[in-house]
Design a protein around this motif. Structure first.
Motif, short mmCIF file in Angstrom:
data_model
loop_
_atom_site.label_atom_id
_atom_site.label_comp_id
_atom_site.label_asym_id
_atom_site.label_seq_id
_atom_site.Cartn_x
_atom_site.Cartn_y
_atom_site.Cartn_z
N GLY A 24 -10.16 2.68 -0.14
CA GLY A 24 -9.04 3.57 0.58
C GLY A 24 -9.40 4.97 0.26
O GLY A 24 -9.49 5.61 1.20
N ALA A 25 -9.68 5.26 -1.05
CA ALA A 25 -9.80 6.83 -1.13
C ALA A 25 -11.15 7.26 -0.65
O ALA A 25 -11.23 8.28 -0.12
CB ALA A 25 -10.21 6.83 -3.05
N LYS A 29 0.90 -1.11 0.16
CA LYS A 29 -0.03 0.05 0.04
C LYS A 29 1.10 1.34 -0.09
O LYS A 29 1.76 1.46 0.79
CB LYS A 29 -0.79 0.11 1.28
CG LYS A 29 -1.85 -1.10 1.31
CD LYS A 29 -2.72 -1.09 2.49
CE LYS A 29 -1.99 -1.91 3.71
NZ LYS A 29 -2.86 -1.80 5.16
N LEU A 30 0.62 2.01 -0.95
CA LEU A 30 1.31 3.55 -1.10
C LEU A 30 0.85 4.75 -0.74
O LEU A 30 0.94 5.68 -1.47
CB LEU A 30 2.00 3.27 -2.44
CG LEU A 30 2.57 1.73 -2.67
CD1 LEU A 30 2.97 1.81 -4.40
CD2 LEU A 30 4.06 1.94 -2.06
N GLY A 31 -0.24 4.51 -0.09
CA GLY A 31 -0.91 5.73 0.26
C GLY A 31 -1.68 6.61 -0.88
O GLY A 31 -2.06 6.06 -1.70
N THR A 87 -7.07 10.33 6.67
CA THR A 87 -6.55 9.05 5.84
C THR A 87 -6.57 8.00 6.80
O THR A 87 -6.15 6.81 6.40
CB THR A 87 -5.16 9.43 5.21
OG1 THR A 87 -4.24 9.74 6.40
CG2 THR A 87 -5.09 10.50 4.25
N CYS A 142 -10.90 8.09 3.07
CA CYS A 142 -10.25 9.35 3.30
C CYS A 142 -11.13 10.48 3.29
O CYS A 142 -10.64 11.63 3.82
CB CYS A 142 -9.11 9.64 2.43
SG CYS A 142 -7.84 8.46 2.18
N PHE A 151 -7.33 6.99 -6.34
CA PHE A 151 -8.10 7.88 -6.83
C PHE A 151 -8.25 8.93 -6.30
O PHE A 151 -7.92 9.31 -4.98
CB PHE A 151 -9.49 7.19 -6.66
CG PHE A 151 -9.83 6.10 -7.78
CD1 PHE A 151 -10.07 5.92 -9.10
CD2 PHE A 151 -9.50 4.67 -6.81
CE1 PHE A 151 -10.44 4.92 -9.60
CE2 PHE A 151 -9.74 3.44 -7.73
CZ PHE A 151 -10.24 3.46 -8.95
N GLY A 209 -1.26 5.13 -4.27
CA GLY A 209 -1.81 3.79 -5.01
C GLY A 209 -1.36 2.55 -4.04
O GLY A 209 -1.08 2.54 -3.07
N VAL A 212 -9.05 12.07 -4.35
CA VAL A 212 -10.26 12.71 -3.60
C VAL A 212 -9.67 13.83 -2.87
O VAL A 212 -8.54 14.10 -2.74
CB VAL A 212 -10.70 11.65 -2.75
CG1 VAL A 212 -11.32 10.38 -3.30
CG2 VAL A 212 -9.44 10.86 -2.00
N ALA A 255 -8.43 0.22 -3.82
CA ALA A 255 -7.94 1.50 -3.82
C ALA A 255 -9.17 2.62 -3.90
O ALA A 255 -9.19 3.63 -3.20
CB ALA A 255 -7.28 1.73 -5.31
N GLY A 286 -7.59 4.83 8.58
CA GLY A 286 -8.46 3.80 8.40
C GLY A 286 -8.58 3.36 6.93
O GLY A 286 -9.33 2.30 6.23
N ALA A 287 -8.08 4.22 6.08
CA ALA A 287 -7.66 3.95 4.44
C ALA A 287 -7.37 2.65 3.89
O ALA A 287 -7.87 1.93 3.31
CB ALA A 287 -6.77 5.08 3.71
N GLY A 288 -6.10 2.10 4.98
CA GLY A 288 -5.59 0.93 4.62
C GLY A 288 -6.71 -0.09 5.13
O GLY A 288 -6.47 -1.30 4.30
N PHE A 339 -9.29 -0.30 2.61
CA PHE A 339 -8.71 -1.13 1.15
C PHE A 339 -8.42 -2.57 1.40
O PHE A 339 -8.82 -3.12 0.51
CB PHE A 339 -6.98 -0.49 1.19
CG PHE A 339 -6.26 -0.94 -0.04
CD1 PHE A 339 -5.98 -0.37 -1.12
CD2 PHE A 339 -5.42 -2.16 0.27
CE1 PHE A 339 -4.95 -0.80 -2.22
CE2 PHE A 339 -4.51 -2.68 -0.87
CZ PHE A 339 -4.51 -2.03 -2.03
P1 ATP Z 1 -3.86 3.11 7.63
O1 ATP Z 1 -3.00 2.42 8.68
O2 ATP Z 1 -3.88 4.69 8.13
O3 ATP Z 1 -5.29 2.71 7.79
P2 ATP Z 1 -2.23 2.11 5.46
O4 ATP Z 1 -0.95 2.94 5.50
O5 ATP Z 1 -2.44 1.01 5.88
O6 ATP Z 1 -3.29 3.23 6.36
P3 ATP Z 1 -2.43 3.63 3.08
O7 ATP Z 1 -1.26 3.21 2.09
O8 ATP Z 1 -2.25 5.03 3.61
O9 ATP Z 1 -2.68 2.50 4.18
O10 ATP Z 1 -3.99 3.63 2.35
C1 ATP Z 1 -4.40 2.57 1.79
C2 ATP Z 1 -5.00 2.56 0.49
O11 ATP Z 1 -5.96 3.75 0.46
C3 ATP Z 1 -3.78 3.27 -0.84
O12 ATP Z 1 -3.05 1.98 -1.19
C4 ATP Z 1 -4.73 4.14 -1.66
O13 ATP Z 1 -5.19 3.18 -2.74
C5 ATP Z 1 -5.74 4.66 -0.75
N1 ATP Z 1 -5.39 6.08 -0.22
C6 ATP Z 1 -4.89 6.22 0.95
N2 ATP Z 1 -4.48 7.68 0.93
C7 ATP Z 1 -4.89 8.35 -0.20
C8 ATP Z 1 -5.43 9.56 -0.43
N3 ATP Z 1 -4.94 10.47 0.10
N4 ATP Z 1 -6.11 9.76 -1.74
C9 ATP Z 1 -6.65 8.47 -2.48
N5 ATP Z 1 -6.40 7.37 -1.95
C10 ATP Z 1 -5.58 7.13 -0.94
#
Ligand code: ATP
Length: 313
Positions: free
Chosen positions: A282-283, A223-225, A250, A286, A243, A228, A245, A279, A252-254, A257
């Motif tokens: 995750g979007a 996962k790359l925030g 952010t 956020c 995507f 993507g 947005v 994705a 809970g995005a992970g 996802f």
């Molecule tokens: P967390 O632990 O905070 O829930 P994480 O570090 O496990 O998050 P992220 O990589 O931050 O996971 O986010 C998971 C996915 O959500 C990303 O791979 C991406 O597809 C989507 N995402 C995260 N941040 C954004 C953003 N700012 N805009 C759009 N999509 C996002």
């Protein structure tokens, strides 16, 4: 149930305004926990899901159970008569920033042991979802994690593992070999870029995904925030852009996802579609505050992918 998500859920107090916690007069009460966030995300996508974990025999435990049931998530819990449900406080030091303090040492959830598992429920699931947080909570939860994975393997269920490194709970040096051991027993591994580096020593996402697969998991997702994500399954490498947005929270995005990915995996969708739905989840997650509150249902995903007018009348 299609999925069992095993882990600790905690009461959550969120500062109602931005500023230093000691100066904030009021806080909003809710709950959170990576695994229950995933469970809610799955339920919203129509996947029958059970959250499994230990709660205190107290108001926070009842709040968590009520809210999960209200979200359509099954609850397989044993109440601990001698320990409280854990709590976390979320401070909002600046706009868009948050910092969490845990009150979870000795909590009911951190006293989870193998005898508290509902092995029959795990045996009936198609996927067991776990995170590294449970391993960080102590020897008994770590043993419970292994026993749950044993039960999933015995029943032919897939094991999904999201690393979810928590530096407040344990050091990199202690955590890394534990994560590698769990990844070796999992079928799907999710890791953020920093987490993937912690497990593999690799710095580049493609190399990280290959190294995660080399640890033993058939499916690796990095996962790359806002950049993507990237998935590697059976030698097929797929990149998925985020995507765009307007992100307000952010956290809970992970978890959203992961829910999107697992929902599509259960449908038998190809890797590219799993990552696209993931994705999108995750979007959407956020776009509003809360660890799980903004996790989308299918209609919200369709609205995002359709790119329609955000104002509906
Ligand atoms: P967390 O632990 O905070 O829930 P994480 O570090 O496990 O998050 P992220 O990589 O931050 O996971 O986010 C998971 C996915 O959500 C990303 O791979 C991406 O597809 C989507 N995402 C995260 N941040 C954004 C953003 N700012 N805009 C759009 N999509 C996002």
């Amino acid at each position: 149930m299609s999925v069992v998500a095993l882990g600790e859920s905690l009461g959550l107090l969120v500062a109602s305004r931005i500023g230093r916690l000691e100066l904030v007069p009021t806080m909003d009460l809710g709950f959170g926990g990576a695994e229950s966030n995933v469970a809610i995300g799955l339920a919203r996508l129509g996947v029958p899901t059970t959250w499994m974990g230990r709660l205190g025999d107290d108001a926070l435990g009842r709040l968590i159970e009520r809210q999960l049931r209200a979200e359509g998530v099954g609850v397989a819990t044993t109440l601990d008569p001698a320990a409280p449900t854990a709590l976390m406080l979320k401070e909002r030091p600046a706009a868009g920033a948050s910092s969490v303090v845990y009150y979870r040492a000795g909590s009911a959830g951190s006293r989870l042991a193998p005898e508290h598992l509902d092995l029959a429920a795990i045996g009936e699931a198609r996927i067991l979802h776990v995170t590294g947080i449970t391993a960080a909570l102590g020897e008994a939860p770590r043993a419970a994690l292994d026993a749950a994975i044993d039960a999933a393997h015995a029943a032919g269920a897939l094991v999904s593992f999201d690393v979810n490194h928590r530096s407040r709970l344990w050091s990199h040096a202690v955590a890394a070999p534990e994560y590698r051991a769990i990844a070796a027993r999992a079928d799907v591994v999710f890791a953020g870029e920093d987490e993937a580096e912690l497990l593999t020593g690799e710095r580049e996402p493609e190399a990280q995904a290959r190294a995660l697969v080399a640890l033993g998991a058939a499916q690796a997702v990095v996962k790359l925030g806002a950049d993507g994500a990237l998935g590697l399954v059976d030698g097929e490498l797929v990149r998925q852009a985020a995507f765009p947005v307007h992100a307000v929270d952010t956290v809970g995005a992970g978890d959203a996802f992961v829910a999107g990915y697992l929902a599509e995996l259960l449908e038998g969708a190809p890797l590219a579609e799993r990552l696209r739905t993931a994705a999108a989840c995750g979007a959407v997650a956020c776009t509003a505050p809360g660890d799980w509150e903004a996790a989308p249902d299918r209609a919200a995903i369709a609205r995002l992918l359709g790119g329609g007018d955000p104002v509906q009348r």
